[in-house]
Scaffold this motif. Structure first.
Motif: not given
Length: 228
Positions: A5-32
């Motif tokens: 898991i990437v260590e990041m706060t919600i406040k940091e995530a605000i600047k890191e998050r951008h709209m993404v419309r195209k995804y890989t076929d990697k599944a979200i792991p069960s722990d996440l």
């Protein structure tokens, strides 16, 4: 082996998050998935909502979105709850929370407002009487997206007297908020520790207002001011 898991706060995530419309076929792991489900369960119980993570499906997207914009969307979050006056604002607020929380887990997202399939999304909910107003596509993006064009703080905010740091940081976080058609139709005013915010973006005003409030609170610190 646990997913890293990437260590990041919600406040940091605000600047890191951008709209993404195209995804890989990697599944979200069960722990996440478990972490996301736990956060949503707590949110739903506390606020009488029906927000739900759907994995391995794309039926929440409209045909047009799949054809023209999206690629590889196989997971999404349904934004739903019992119909009431403040539902859209609640969905915006807590949708922003789960979207940014997902970013801290290393996931990308896309807030889908006008091009979702309500019938497809509702088919995955136990309660069919709720109202849905959007979905959030989620997964591992082919890229991390790019920053949308931003307005300036002066264009959306004003403060009576010398602007305190918390207000400036709240407005800065607000400028990163995703909004319908990227209008950023916010007006934020501050005086002392009192803050008001409005949003005029038509059909999506309630959703955008909730998103905006969440962003501002994260940036400013909820204990530093009161909404009026």
């Amino acid at each position: 082996m646990k997913n890293e898991i990437v260590e990041m706060t919600i406040k940091e995530a605000i600047k890191e998050r951008h709209m993404v419309r195209k995804y890989t076929d990697k599944a979200i792991p069960s722990d996440l998935v478990q972490l996301l489900d736990a956060r949503l369960e707590e949110t739903n119980k506390a606020n009488d909502l029906n927000i739900k993570l759907i994995t391995g499906k794309s039926d929440g997207l409209s045909s047009i979105a799949k054809l023209l914009l999206a690629k590889g969307v196989n997971n999404y979050i349904v934004l739903a709850g019992p119909d009431r006056a403040d539902l859209d604002e609640k969905l915006g607020y807590y949708g922003a929370d789960i979207m940014l929380y997902a970013q801290t887990l290393g996931l990308n997202s896309w807030w889908v407002g006008g091009m979702f399939n309500p019938n497809g999304a509702k088919s995955n909910l136990e309660n069919k009487s709720v109202r849905i107003n959007g979905i959030i596509a989620i997964g591992y993006g082919q890229t991390n997206g790019v920053q949308h064009k931003m307005k300036t703080a002066d264009q959306i905010s004003s403060y009576e007297g010398e602007t305190p740091r918390w207000f400036a940081e709240g407005v800065e976080a607000l400028l990163y908020a995703p909004t319908a058609l990227n209008k950023m139709a916010f007006t934020v005013k501050g005086s002392g520790n009192k803050v008001s915010i409005t949003c005029d973006s038509g059909h999506f005003s309630g959703i955008d207002l909730g998103i905006g409030k969440y962003h501002f609170e994260v940036g400013a610190g909820r204990d530093n001011f009161e909404w009026i």
